[in-house]
Design an enzyme around this catalytic site. Structure first.
Site, PDB file in Angstrom:
ATOM      1  N   HIS A  51       1.496  15.128  -4.650  1.00 22.45           N
ATOM      2  CA  HIS A  51       2.261  15.975  -5.567  1.00 22.45           C
ATOM      3  C   HIS A  51       1.559  17.320  -5.651  1.00 22.45           C
ATOM      4  O   HIS A  51       0.323  17.379  -5.686  1.00 22.45           O
ATOM      5  CB  HIS A  51       2.352  15.350  -6.965  1.00 22.45           C
ATOM      6  CG  HIS A  51       2.879  13.960  -6.978  1.00 22.45           C
ATOM      7  ND1 HIS A  51       4.203  13.653  -6.810  1.00 22.45           N
ATOM      8  CD2 HIS A  51       2.238  12.764  -7.095  1.00 22.45           C
ATOM      9  CE1 HIS A  51       4.376  12.340  -6.858  1.00 22.45           C
ATOM     10  NE2 HIS A  51       3.184  11.778  -7.027  1.00 22.45           N
TER      11      HIS A  51
ATOM     12  N   SER B 119       0.842  -1.180   0.000  1.00 28.31           N
ATOM     13  CA  SER B 119       0.000   0.000   0.000  1.00 28.31           C
ATOM     14  C   SER B 119       0.884   1.239   0.000  1.00 28.31           C
ATOM     15  O   SER B 119       2.056   1.186   0.342  1.00 28.31           O
ATOM     16  CB  SER B 119      -0.910   0.015   1.237  1.00 28.31           C
ATOM     17  OG  SER B 119      -1.656  -1.177   1.319  1.00 28.31           O
TER      18      SER B 119
ATOM     19  N   CYS C 129      -4.318  -2.035   1.008  1.00 28.02           N
ATOM     20  CA  CYS C 129      -4.602  -3.432   0.713  1.00 28.02           C
ATOM     21  C   CYS C 129      -4.914  -4.116   2.029  1.00 28.02           C
ATOM     22  O   CYS C 129      -4.105  -4.092   2.958  1.00 28.02           O
ATOM     23  CB  CYS C 129      -3.397  -4.083   0.035  1.00 28.02           C
ATOM     24  SG  CYS C 129      -3.735  -5.741  -0.586  1.00 28.02           S
TER      25      CYS C 129
END
Length: 274
Positions: A121, A116, A144
């Protein structure tokens, strides 16, 4: 009253992948070159790699994940990126609820992940022709296992104080129970909005586009009301003429509307909040 699915007895690890893609936009009016440079400098300082790392660390704690590795970078002339690798935390994850309810706010919050990850950004930009500057941050939280990134929604919205928020949530893959039956989702969800606090819903106009049979959920939000002084950089509304006041407000509403609708709008259209 929200209902929850019974706990599944699984054959092995819960390998459902839950991904929240979260885009936020901050809009500002900065007319001169000096004002635009000051705005970019402010954004670079307010959302540098160090602060973004702290925000994502809180996200990992909220969703019950353990941070395994962190990579972060500030860019020249502007922008920053942070990536975390995370793993499901056995003890904490057992206490995390996936019920349809808002997650904690920032004051309630007491990297790479294993299978995971969390990434962010930033993209500052400006339009010298109109004086509008826009800051965008893209955040992806992919988990996950049992833990869900939806628990971090309220924290992210409050921490980043956004004008426009666009969110996509998707559950992929399947997990198999002890009887061999596949399960393509392990929690009830009808809308991302169900995970937002009441004050958030009151502040934003929201629209959903959901594809339930594909476990795809999309919500976009735009601020309902704003005070002009909060969107001016290096100037104050009281120093503007009535004509300038109205012109700048129209520019800001147009920018917010175009981001919210995802297309360029004609000059004579009524914009959001107009």
């Amino acid at each position: 009253m929200p209902t929850t699915l019974k706990k599944l007895r699984l054959e092995g690890f819960n390998n459902l992948t839950k991904t929240l893609s979260f885009n936020i936009y901050d809009v500002c009016y900065a007319d001169s070159d000096e004002q635009r440079e000051a705005y970019i400098q402010y954004i670079d300082e307010a959302y540098n790699a160090e602060r973004l790392t702290a925000i994502l660390t809180d996200v990992a704690e909220i969703i019950g994940a353990t941070i395994l590795n962190v990579a972060h970078q500030d860019y020249d002339p502007q922008g920053a990126s942070v990536t975390m690798l995370i793993s499901e935390e056995p003890i904490a994850a057992g206490q995390i609820s996936n019920t349809t309810s808002p997650g904690p706010l920032p004051e309630a919050v007491v990297a790479h992940l294993d299978k995971s990850h969390i990434t962010v950004h930033t993209y500052p930009e400006s339009n010298p022709q109109t004086g509008i500057s826009t800051f965008r941050a893209d955040i992806d939280v992919s988990t996950c296992g049992r833990i869900s990134p939806l628990r971090a929604l309220n924290y992210l919205i409050h921490a980043l104080e956004s004008d426009v928020v666009i969110m996509d949530y998707r559950v992929r893959g399947f997990t198999r129970d002890v009887g061999g039956r596949k399960h393509f989702i392990d929690h009830n969800i009808s809308s991302i909005q169900n995970y937002l606090s009441r004050d958030t819903k009151n502040r934003y106009q929201m629209v959903d586009v959901n594809v339930y049979q594909e476990n795809l959920f999309h919500t976009k939000m735009v601020i309902k009301h704003f005070r002009l002084d909060d969107y001016l950089f290096c100037i104050e509304a009281k120093d503007l003429s009535e004509r300038e006041h109205q012109r700048i407000q129209k520019l800001l509403r147009r920018e917010l509307s175009e981001i919210f609708y995802g297309r360029n709008l004609g000059r004579n259209l009524e914009y959001l909040g107009g």
